[in-house]
Scaffold this active site. Structure first.
Site, mmCIF file in Angstrom:
data_model
loop_
_atom_site.group_PDB
_atom_site.id
_atom_site.type_symbol
_atom_site.label_atom_id
_atom_site.label_comp_id
_atom_site.label_asym_id
_atom_site.label_seq_id
_atom_site.Cartn_x
_atom_site.Cartn_y
_atom_site.Cartn_z
ATOM 1 C CB SER B 396 -1.004 -0.061 1.190
ATOM 2 O OG SER B 396 -1.867 1.242 1.227
ATOM 3 C CG ASP B 397 2.129 2.814 3.965
ATOM 4 O OD1 ASP B 397 0.739 2.997 3.419
ATOM 5 O OD2 ASP B 397 2.459 2.198 4.580
ATOM 6 C CB VAL B 398 5.985 0.598 -1.275
ATOM 7 C CG1 VAL B 398 6.521 0.405 -0.213
ATOM 8 C CG2 VAL B 398 5.367 -0.433 -2.169
ATOM 9 C CB ALA B 437 2.668 5.481 6.212
#
Lengths: 97, 467
Positions: B396-398, B437
């Site tokens: 997700s975050d990446v 995050a």
């Protein structure tokens, strides 16, 4: 005098090591770290030295025990680190192989 | 203690062996030569051990040989059994063993030097230096030991993975650092210094969250080397000093790479400035709410199967979620089928797509994905815009485009994979909640994105069967 030489060697080897390891691709960073586990086990040299002194000078048993524990732990790192690294690197294959 | 080899001879041998290790490490710069490099380093280490035993006349000591055998046998069983997904906790555990071993060496060196000094057999001008060096090795060794055990415990899920924060955490951390230094400086009984540093290691590691682990274990990897190197100065072993320096540098290099990739500051990890979660309504770039429904309708009408059959080139982005779902083999099957159909398939690996540096590469290598199909973010990021389909699996975050736009959020400025630039994006994630995050993923809302929610094992196999 010798002690300051050793500090210098520590600094120089850190810089040389940094430059060499900078070339290791992120692909191999996990094997690199387990390889570093193995190399940190080289503290076994220190463990052998102090245990040898403890054995020769008939120091209290406790010193020998502490030395033995240090040797066992360090050897786990040396053998385990190199072993795991070798196992991991074996898995990296190029296409068609 | 008298040695068998003249010091000069020992230094020359040490120098050659250190050079051998450096050659071994330089061979690690290519996957094709890395195995040879590892073998060279291993041989050099074995020779070093034998030379040291000869030098100190302990080649015939049963106690020593038994200790070595116990360590080797235990670790070889361990090395053969351990799973690749467990590699972060294994490295963390071994970091701890290295640290403790160096700390014990420092304790013995300290007490032996003191004994000789009291018998007036030790040069007083060198005594203080030696004592302080031992204390430094002891401190770093114990911090590494307890810090690594906590990190390994968190990674192995026997300890809570969320950051554990006690009241006044930062104050306690700083106070422990100060107390440790003062205790060492005053040469308080060595167990007090040991206890204080062990406590600091614990307090430091307990507040680190799961996703910050790549940084933490890189740092502890570095410290395990530094502890050894300084113990080497204390016992006067040239090879130990040099290798300790190399390991310290390597860990530091990886720590820097990880900090950059995660957009974190090292001081923040050590003293624990927490990742700021964005206020629910403030910085979130888009409100995830019911009125999203109309947007859904604008989404592409193509099915994932149609997208993949039409695609000429496909990039797969694996994240830690894939590893958690144990979906590596399913991903390999998807990869094989895509290649079978004549498509160009590549993997894009974000630097923090695992729990330690390079972890994702090992997980994929384990299921026989050829390593020349794995591409680092910088190599592949410009290719997304010319790519027909991207398959995101458990990440997700990446891949969150908000990292470029959502100022004030923890991921702002973090380099991400530009998955959203591709023609179509298929996301196989467990849910559509924000990643670690805490920033909602704007990629999910894009018109060209299709969400396949659920266990990655199922969604990926279904996807494989759909074209």
């Amino acid at each position: 005098m010798m002690q300051y030489v050793l500090i210098g060697i520590f600094a120089v080897s850190a810089i040389v090591g940094y430059l060499i390891i900078n070339n290791v691709p992120p692909l191999l960073h996990t094997p690199l770290m387990s390889g570093m586990n193995a190399l940190s086990g080289i503290t076994v040299l220190g463990a052998l030295t102090v245990t040898a002194v403890a054995l020769k000078h008939s120091s209290p048993v406790l010193s020998v025990i502490v030395g033995v524990v240090a040797i066992v732990l360090a050897m786990i790192n040396v053998a385990g680190g190199f072993g795991i690294t070798a196992r991991m690197l074996k898995m990296f294959k190029k296409e068609g192989k | 203690m008298e040695t068998l080899l003249a010091p000069v001879v020992y230094y020359v041998i040490s120098g050659v062996l250190v050079a051998g290790v450096l050659v071994g490490l330089s061979l690690m710069s290519r996957a094709s030569t890395a195995r040879a490099g590892n073998a060279i380093s291993a041989v050099c280490s074995v020779i070093a051990i034998l030379v040291t035993m000869y030098n100190y006349r302990i080649l015939s000591s049963a106690v020593i040989w038994i200790s070595i055998a116990v360590g080797v046998i235990l670790s070889l069983i361990f090395a053969a059994k351990v799973k690749m997904i467990q590699m972060p906790q294994v490295v963390a555990l071994l970091n701890g063993f290295g640290g403790l071993s160096s700390a014990l060496v420092a304790i013995l060196s300290f007490s032996q030097t003191e004994l000789l000094y009291l018998k007036e057999l030790y040069d007083p001008s060198k005594y203080l230096f030696s004592a302080y060096v031992s204390e430094v090795a002891l401190i770093i060794g114990f911090v590494t030991f307890t810090g690594s055990l906590v990190a390994a415990g968190k990674l192995h899920k026997v300890l809570p993975q969320k950051p554990v924060v006690i009241p006044g955490h930062t104050f306690i951390s700083v106070a422990l650092i100060v107390l440790t230094v003062v205790s060492a400086y005053l040469r308080a009984p060595i167990w007090i210094t040991a206890l204080l540093s062990a406590l600091f290691g614990f307090i430091f590691a307990i507040r680190v969250g799961g996703a910050d682990m790549p940084i933490t274990i890189s740092l502890l990897n570095s410290l395990s080397g530094v502890a050894g190197g300084i113990a080497g100065i204390a016992v006067g072993d040239l090879m130990l000093v040099a290798i300790g320096g190399i390991v310290g540098a390597s860990g530091l290099l990886l720590t820097r790479i990880m900090c950059k990739a995660m957009n974190r500051k090292l001081s923040g990890i050590i003293l624990g400035s927490r990742v700021k979660k964005p206020a629910a309504d403030a910085q979130a770039p888009e409100k995830p709410a019911e009125e999203e429904k109309p947007a859904e309708e604008e989404k592409t009408s193509l099915t994932p199967g149609e997208i993949l059959s039409q695609a000429q080139n496909v990039i797969i982005i694996p994240g830690y979620g894939m590893a958690l779902a144990q979906a590596q083999s399913n991903v390999k099957a998807l990869f094989d089928k895509l290649e079978e159909k004549g498509k160009t398939v590549k993997f894009a690996i974000h630097p923090v797509a695992g729990r330690m540096p390079g972890h994702m590469n090992v997980l994929l290598a384990e299921v026989d994905v050829p390593y020349d199909k794995l591409f680092e973010m910088d190599e592949i990021n410009e290719e997304f815009k010319d790519t027909d389909a991207v398959v995101v699996i458990g990440a997700s975050d990446v891949v969150n485009p908000a990292a470029n736009t959502a100022e004030g959020t923890p991921i702002y400025g973090m380099p991400v994979l530009k998955a959203g630039d591709a023609k179509y994006v298929i996301v196989c994630n467990f849910d559509d909640k924000p990643g670690y995050a805490g920033v909602p993923n704007t990629l999910y809302k894009q018109k060209n994105t299709i969400m396949l929610l659920g266990d990655a094992k199922d969604t990926v196999s279904k996807l494989t069967g759909s074209f």
